[in-house]
Design a protein around this motif. Structure first.
Motif, PDB file in Angstrom:
ATOM      1  N   UNK A  83       0.565  -1.052  -0.248  1.00  0.00           N
ATOM      2  CA  UNK A  83      -0.150   0.253  -0.200  1.00  0.00           C
ATOM      3  C   UNK A  83       0.820   1.062   0.021  1.00  0.00           C
ATOM      4  N   UNK A  84       2.121   1.287   0.331  1.00  0.00           N
ATOM      5  CA  UNK A  84       3.280   2.337   1.250  1.00  0.00           C
ATOM      6  C   UNK A  84       3.305   2.788  -0.453  1.00  0.00           C
ATOM      7  N   UNK A  85       3.896   1.843  -1.327  1.00  0.00           N
ATOM      8  CA  UNK A  85       3.919   1.256  -2.557  1.00  0.00           C
ATOM      9  C   UNK A  85       3.269   2.357  -3.836  1.00  0.00           C
ATOM     10  N   UNK A  86       2.046   2.611  -3.754  1.00  0.00           N
ATOM     11  CA  UNK A  86       0.875   3.249  -4.430  1.00  0.00           C
ATOM     12  C   UNK A  86       1.270   5.384  -4.055  1.00  0.00           C
ATOM     13  N   UNK A  87       2.625   5.083  -3.354  1.00  0.00           N
ATOM     14  CA  UNK A  87       2.735   6.889  -3.119  1.00  0.00           C
ATOM     15  C   UNK A  87       4.346   6.611  -3.412  1.00  0.00           C
ATOM     16  N   UNK A  88       5.174   5.527  -3.035  1.00  0.00           N
ATOM     17  CA  UNK A  88       6.844   5.620  -2.901  1.00  0.00           C
ATOM     18  C   UNK A  88       6.924   5.474  -4.182  1.00  0.00           C
ATOM     19  N   UNK A  89       6.141   4.893  -5.757  1.00  0.00           N
ATOM     20  CA  UNK A  89       6.043   4.435  -6.714  1.00  0.00           C
ATOM     21  C   UNK A  89       6.049   5.922  -7.543  1.00  0.00           C
ATOM     22  N   UNK A  90       5.296   6.472  -7.426  1.00  0.00           N
ATOM     23  CA  UNK A  90       4.772   7.929  -8.462  1.00  0.00           C
ATOM     24  C   UNK A  90       6.151   9.012  -7.937  1.00  0.00           C
ATOM     25  N   UNK A  91       6.688   8.623  -7.067  1.00  0.00           N
ATOM     26  CA  UNK A  91       7.096  10.085  -6.228  1.00  0.00           C
ATOM     27  C   UNK A  91       8.854   9.538  -6.776  1.00  0.00           C
ATOM     28  N   UNK A  92       9.559   8.243  -6.628  1.00  0.00           N
ATOM     29  CA  UNK A  92      10.449   8.350  -6.556  1.00  0.00           C
ATOM     30  C   UNK A  92      10.192   8.290  -8.460  1.00  0.00           C
ATOM     31  N   UNK A  93       9.226   8.157  -8.960  1.00  0.00           N
ATOM     32  CA  UNK A  93       9.459   8.753 -10.444  1.00  0.00           C
ATOM     33  C   UNK A  93       9.734   9.184 -11.050  1.00  0.00           C
ATOM     34  N   UNK A  94       8.889  10.778 -10.144  1.00  0.00           N
ATOM     35  CA  UNK A  94       8.966  11.828 -10.308  1.00  0.00           C
ATOM     36  C   UNK A  94      10.166  12.531 -10.409  1.00  0.00           C
ATOM     37  N   UNK A  95      11.038  11.795  -9.442  1.00  0.00           N
ATOM     38  CA  UNK A  95      12.541  12.692  -8.923  1.00  0.00           C
ATOM     39  C   UNK A  95      12.768  11.931 -10.337  1.00  0.00           C
ATOM     40  N   UNK A 125      10.815  -0.335  -4.217  1.00  0.00           N
ATOM     41  CA  UNK A 125       9.986   1.282  -5.069  1.00  0.00           C
ATOM     42  C   UNK A 125      11.117   2.345  -5.393  1.00  0.00           C
ATOM     43  N   UNK A 126      12.472   2.822  -4.649  1.00  0.00           N
ATOM     44  CA  UNK A 126      13.093   3.639  -5.491  1.00  0.00           C
ATOM     45  C   UNK A 126      13.399   3.152  -7.307  1.00  0.00           C
ATOM     46  N   UNK A 127      13.510   1.209  -7.391  1.00  0.00           N
ATOM     47  CA  UNK A 127      14.190   0.626  -8.517  1.00  0.00           C
ATOM     48  C   UNK A 127      12.627   0.737  -9.777  1.00  0.00           C
ATOM     49  N   UNK A 128      11.099   0.125  -8.905  1.00  0.00           N
ATOM     50  CA  UNK A 128      10.387   0.164  -9.885  1.00  0.00           C
ATOM     51  C   UNK A 128       9.807   1.536 -10.716  1.00  0.00           C
ATOM     52  N   UNK A 129       9.946   2.632  -9.880  1.00  0.00           N
ATOM     53  CA  UNK A 129       9.299   3.654 -10.404  1.00  0.00           C
ATOM     54  C   UNK A 129      10.091   4.497 -10.896  1.00  0.00           C
ATOM     55  N   UNK A 130      11.443   4.165 -10.932  1.00  0.00           N
ATOM     56  CA  UNK A 130      11.966   4.795 -13.343  1.00  0.00           C
ATOM     57  C   UNK A 130      12.234   3.877 -14.038  1.00  0.00           C
TER      58      UNK A 130
END
Length: 448
Positions: A298-310, A358-363
């Motif tokens: 559930x936390x990845x719902x927020x961390x994935x787009x956040x790290x992608x935006x970074x 999430x740091x990897x999967x986002x970008x």
């Protein structure tokens, strides 16, 4: 006859409004499609850890049953590159939209059928064979799904936000994990062990039929991406896109597979193998472990787009490398906490492990998608992404089960995770960062 300035302005505004609508639809369709696909896939993963050993391999010992169950789990990963090649061909020939409709149907039907499949007590050897066949269909569908979903959002939107837009497809993983694992958690909590093992686990699989119907309605409303439409208009569609991708971009395909090692392999240990390890080895309840994975997802719902935006701001490689290094650093502490910690400590370990993911999967979606030209992007990105499944994700729970049995220590699995992180760091370093490149321009992919 030329339009007057006022009418021309109205036409331009209408076109801009329509494009914004299509971008929103594409992003939503990308997220909902992968959510359904991964919901189905994770249901199987959870059932493979908790249900399938005694249902389909009842004559085996606990260890052998787990190995056999995870072997059927690995079959789905082996099928993914096949799906990437099949649907990569059609995705780069006839377009992203139609291809994605077919992958959604395949996954939903296969998963629904798992929900009605009798066990070995009823069908004998035919039961595990049919299970493997359905798992193969799941793997083929997933193999064709990912790249199309990523491109659907990436090729419609603002190029300066490709990382964020590509992450909509990635969000489907934690949402699918929350829904799939959440469904299993709820049923295991409210039903008795006997009821859950005999029929309760089937309910989430049967819901796949309903979810597929919803996904089809959404996907049928979107238009083809403007980037691919431009390729068609310019008559630059490849006759053999998968062959051309392998011939001209084999290096990018192999590096794309390599960058996934420290993301994919540990992820399936953190979300699937952990169910076996903590429940069987340390006797925690299934519900507790499922809840820990559920909260982390559930936390990845927020961390994935956040790290992608970074990654749009600082570059894909910088963010991705941070995640790969963190994965290597937590490998030994993770199993130390699972081995010696209490409920709170184990909960924290599971959450931190998925933060590194999430740091990897986002970008990742944009990092891989940007590595291929538009007319070969569906097949090239799909092959690179799914090739890792054969060597990283698929064998992970199987190898972890074997390593623990042979060595007697979970730290052998930690060493396995560190090795995956090393592979990823080297491959990310070798892959070009096209975060700010114009991916509509073929010159972007010229050899230098």
């Amino acid at each position: 006859m030329a339009l007057d300035p006022h009418e021309a302005d109205k036409v331009v505004k209408a076109q801009e409004t329509e494009k914004r609508t299509q971008v929103r639809r594409a992003a939503f369709a990308s997220a909902i499609g992968t959510t359904i696909e991964w919901y189905d896939f994770f249901l199987y993963n959870t059932a493979a850890a908790l249900i399938f050993p005694h249902l389909f391999f009842p004559a085996s010992s606990s260890y052998a049953g787990a190995m056999q169950s995870f072997a059927t789990y690995a079959v789905g990963f082996a099928a993914r590159p096949v799906g990437a090649a099949i649907f990569g061909y059609w995705g780069d020939r006839i377009g992203r939209k139609v291809t994605l409709v077919v992958t959604l149907l395949l996954m939903g039907i296969a998963s629904g059928l798992v929900g009605v499949l009798p066990g070995a007590a009823t069908l004998g050897i035919a039961a595990p064979i049919l299970l493997v066949v359905l798992r193969l269909v799941q793997g083929i569908a997933i193999g064709g799904e990912w790249s199309g979903s990523v491109l659907l959002a990436m090729e419609w939107g603002n190029q300066r936000k490709r990382g964020l837009l590509g992450s909509f497809a990635q969000i489907g993983v934690p949402v699918g994990l929350v829904l799939g694992t959440g469904g299993m958690t709820l049923l295991s909590a409210v039903l008795s062990d006997s009821a859950f093992s005999s029929w309760g686990w089937r309910i989430p699989f049967l819901l796949s039929f309903v979810l597929v119907a919803v996904g089809l309605v959404i996907r049928l409303r979107i238009l083809e991406t403007p980037m691919f439409a431009a390729v068609v208009a310019a008559k630059r569609v490849s006759r053999s896109p998968v062959v051309d991708a392998v011939k001209h971009h084999w290096r990018e395909i192999l590096l794309s597979a390599g960058v996934r090692f420290s993301e994919q392999m540990p992820f399936y240990l953190f979300t699937s193998y952990v169910l076996v390890y903590v429940v069987a080895q340390h006797h925690y309840s299934k519900t507790f472990v499922l809840n820990a994975v559920l909260v982390a997802a559930a936390l990845e719902l927020f961390t994935i787009p956040y790290f992608s935006q970074l990654s749009d701001k600082f570059g894909r490689k910088r963010v991705y490398l941070t995640g790969a290094v963190l994965t290597g650093l937590i490998a030994f502490p993770y199993f130390a906490l699972l081995k010696t910690g209490g409920h709170v400590v184990i909960f924290v370990a599971v959450i931190v492990s998925l933060l590194a993911h999430a740091l990897q999967y986002g970008p990742q979606a944009a990092l891989i998608g940007e590595s291929f030209p538009t007319h070969l992007r569906y097949g090239g990105a799909g092959l690179g992404y799914q090739l890792a499944s054969v060597f990283a994700g698929g064998p992970a729970p199987l190898l972890a089960t074997w390593l623990l049995q042979v060595t007697g220590t979970p730290y052998s699995i930690s060493a396995y995770i560190v090795l995956s992180a090393v592979v990823t760091v080297l491959c990310v370093a070798a892959l070009k960062d096209r975060s700010r490149a114009d991916i509509t321009d073929d010159a972007t992919y010229a050899r230098t």
